[in-house]
Design an enzyme around this catalytic site. Structure first.
Site, PDB file in Angstrom:
ATOM      1  N   SER A  50       0.859  -1.182   0.000  1.00 14.58           N
ATOM      2  CA  SER A  50       0.000   0.000   0.000  1.00 14.58           C
ATOM      3  C   SER A  50       0.895   1.231   0.000  1.00 14.58           C
ATOM      4  CB  SER A  50      -0.898   0.002   1.235  1.00 14.58           C
ATOM      5  OG  SER A  50      -0.106   0.172   2.412  1.00 14.58           O
ATOM      6  N   ASP A  85      -0.806  -1.468  -4.340  1.00 15.61           N
ATOM      7  CA  ASP A  85      -2.206  -1.610  -3.943  1.00 15.61           C
ATOM      8  C   ASP A  85      -2.807  -0.232  -3.662  1.00 15.61           C
ATOM      9  OD1 ASP A  85      -4.565  -2.898  -3.160  1.00 15.61           O
ATOM     10  OD2 ASP A  85      -3.905  -3.093  -1.076  1.00 15.61           O
ATOM     11  N   HIS A  86      -3.925   0.076  -4.298  1.00 14.68           N
ATOM     12  CA  HIS A  86      -4.640   1.345  -4.084  1.00 14.68           C
ATOM     13  C   HIS A  86      -3.725   2.555  -4.218  1.00 14.68           C
ATOM     14  CE1 HIS A  86      -8.604  -0.151  -2.961  1.00 14.68           C
ATOM     15  NE2 HIS A  86      -7.996  -1.102  -2.286  1.00 14.68           N
ATOM     16  N   GLY A 179     -10.628  -4.299   6.063  1.00 18.07           N
ATOM     17  CA  GLY A 179     -10.595  -4.419   7.518  1.00 18.07           C
ATOM     18  C   GLY A 179     -11.551  -5.488   8.012  1.00 18.07           C
ATOM     19  N   HIS A 208     -11.369  -7.256  -3.263  1.00 14.99           N
ATOM     20  CA  HIS A 208     -10.634  -6.612  -2.177  1.00 14.99           C
ATOM     21  C   HIS A 208     -11.306  -6.949  -0.852  1.00 14.99           C
ATOM     22  CE1 HIS A 208      -7.795  -3.643  -4.166  1.00 14.99           C
ATOM     23  NE2 HIS A 208      -8.383  -4.267  -5.180  1.00 14.99           N
ATOM     24  N   SER A 211     -10.048 -10.654   3.637  1.00 11.51           N
ATOM     25  CA  SER A 211      -9.901 -11.185   4.993  1.00 11.51           C
ATOM     26  C   SER A 211     -11.248 -11.174   5.710  1.00 11.51           C
ATOM     27  CB  SER A 211      -8.897 -10.349   5.797  1.00 11.51           C
ATOM     28  OG  SER A 211      -7.623 -10.356   5.189  1.00 11.51           O
ATOM     29  N   ASN A 230      -7.489 -10.121  -2.516  1.00 10.73           N
ATOM     30  CA  ASN A 230      -6.533  -9.384  -1.693  1.00 10.73           C
ATOM     31  C   ASN A 230      -6.667  -9.750  -0.222  1.00 10.73           C
ATOM     32  OD1 ASN A 230      -5.817  -8.100  -4.048  1.00 10.73           O
ATOM     33  ND2 ASN A 230      -6.111  -6.037  -3.258  1.00 10.73           N
ATOM     34  N   VAL A 231      -5.517  -9.919   0.433  1.00  6.62           N
ATOM     35  CA  VAL A 231      -5.489 -10.290   1.848  1.00  6.62           C
ATOM     36  C   VAL A 231      -4.474  -9.415   2.571  1.00  6.62           C
ATOM     37  CG1 VAL A 231      -4.991 -12.119   3.514  1.00  6.62           C
ATOM     38  CG2 VAL A 231      -6.129 -12.682   1.347  1.00  6.62           C
ATOM     39  N   THR A 233      -5.610  -7.803   6.300  1.00  6.44           N
ATOM     40  CA  THR A 233      -6.037  -7.833   7.699  1.00  6.44           C
ATOM     41  C   THR A 233      -5.833  -9.207   8.323  1.00  6.44           C
ATOM     42  OG1 THR A 233      -7.681  -6.109   7.246  1.00  6.44           O
ATOM     43  CG2 THR A 233      -7.968  -7.392   9.267  1.00  6.44           C
TER      44      THR A 233
END
Length: 293
Positions: A50, A85-86, A179, A208, A211, A230-231, A233
Site C-alpha cells: 500500500s 495496492d490502491h 478491515g 478486495h 480477509s 486481496n489479503v 487484515t
C-alpha cells in the site's frame, strides 16, 4: 521463475476457475513469510505494498529492491509480481518507473469520467513497460491506510467502460470492505457479481477485503469470475495474535531457547512471521492456486 507481470497468471486463474492471492507486505519479515508460503504451495503470488506501507518501508524503490533481491536470494521458483495496492496517479507512475511489475491505480474517489481518463493514461504508460494494471469502480468499503469507503455495488456500465480502457483486471465493489467485517455485514452481493461478470465475459475480477469473508462465499465468487483476492487484515491479525502469545509466555519461551535472552528481535518476530506464513498458505488453499505455478 523471475519477477513477472501479473496479467498472464491472473488471466490463467480466471480461465481455470481459481484465484491468485494478492498479499500485502509491511516489512522484510512479512515479505519472506509470503514468499515462503508461495514457494511451499507452488502458487503464483502478488506481493503488494500500500502507499502507507511503502512509505514506512522507505519508499517504492526500497520495496522493489527488497522483493526482487529476496526472490533471488531465497531461490524462489514461482511467479511473483510486485504490485502497488490502491495507488494514486503519481504513485502509480513512480512504481512503474522504479520497477514494479503490476500496479493498481485507484481513481474510484474521482468523478467517473476523470477516473476513466486517468486510468487510460496509466494503462498506456504501464503497458509500454510491460506492467499490468488493475483499476477500481465502485468504492470498496472500510478503511485502509487512510482510504475510506462506504461500500457500494459497482455500476455495471462503469465496469464495462473501465474494462475498455485496456486494464488487465478489475476491482469492483460487490459489498466487500477493507478491515474486519462487522457482525451485521450482509455478505457479498453474489447476484450483482454474476451480472457484472456476464457484462465483461472472461475478464478477471479482483475481490478486495478478502480477509474475513466466509470461505464458501469466496469460493462462489471465484466460480463466478473472481481471479484475484486481496489479503491484508488476516495476516495482520495472525501476526498480532502470535506475537502477543509469545510475549505473554516470555519465561517459558526463554527456557525453550536454552535460557537465551529474547530481546533479540529475530526471536521475538519469529512466531509472528510463522503465523503470517501459515495464514498465507491457508488462503492459497482456499483460493485454489496451490500447484498452479
Amino acid at each position: 521463475m523471475a519477477i513477472v507481470s501479473a496479467e498472464k497468471f491472473v488471466q490463467a486463474a480466471r480461465e481455470n476457475g481459481y484465484a491468485v492471492g494478492g498479499f500485502n507486505t509491511n516489512n522484510l519479515e512479512w515479505t519472506q513469510a509470503i514468499l515462503r508460503a508461495a514457494e511451499a504451495k507452488q502458487a503464483p503470488v502478488l506481493i503488494q505494498t500500500s502507499m502507507g506501507a511503502a512509505k514506512y518501508m522507505g519508499g517504492y524503490k526500497v520495496c522493489q529492491s527488497l522483493i526482487t533481491n529476496l526472490v533471488e536470494s531465497m531461490g524462489i521458483t514461482v511467479p511473483v509480481a510486485i504490485h502497488l495496492d490502491h495507488g494514486h496517479y503519481e504513485d502509480a507512475l513512480e512504481c512503474i518507473e522504479v520497477g514494479y511489475t503490476s500496479i493498481m491505480f485507484d481513481g474510484s474517489h474521482l468523478p467517473v469520467e476523470e477516473n476513466l481518463a486517468k486510468t487510460a493514461e496509466v494503462v498506456k504508460i504501464a503497458h509500454a513497460k510491460g506492467v499490468s494494471v488493475e483499476a477500481e469502480v465502485g468504492t470498496i468499503g472500510g478503511e485502509e491506510d487512510g482510504i475510506i469507503g462506504k461500500g457500494e455495488l459497482a455500476p455495471i456500465e462503469d465496469a464495462k467502460a473501465m474494462v475498455e480502457t485496456g486494464i488487465d483486471f478489475l476491482a469492483a465493489g460487490i459489498g466487500n470492505i477493507h478491515g474486519p467485517y462487522p457482525e451485521n455485514w450482509e455478505g457479498l452481493a453474489l447476484d450483482h457479481l454474476e451480472k457484472l461478470t456476464a457484462a465483461v465475459p472472461g475478464f478477471p475480477i479482483v475481490l478486495h477485503g478478502g480477509s474475513g469473508i466466509p470461505d464458501d462465499q469466496i469460493k462462489e465468487a471465484i466460480r463466478l469470475g473472481v481471479a484475484k483476492v486481496n489479503v491484508n487484515t488476516e495476516s495482520q491479525i495472525a501476526f498480532s495474535n502470535a506475537t502477543r502469545e509469545f510475549a505473554r509466555n516470555y519465561e517459558a519461551n526463554e527456557a525453550e531457547y536454552d535460557g537465551k535472552k529474547l530481546f533479540d528481535p529475530r526471536k521475538f518476530l519469529a512466531p509472528g512471521m510463522k503465523a503470517v506464513q501459515g495464514a498465507v498458505e491457508e488462503r492459497i488453499d482456499v483460493f485454489g492456486s496451490a500447484n498452479k505455478a
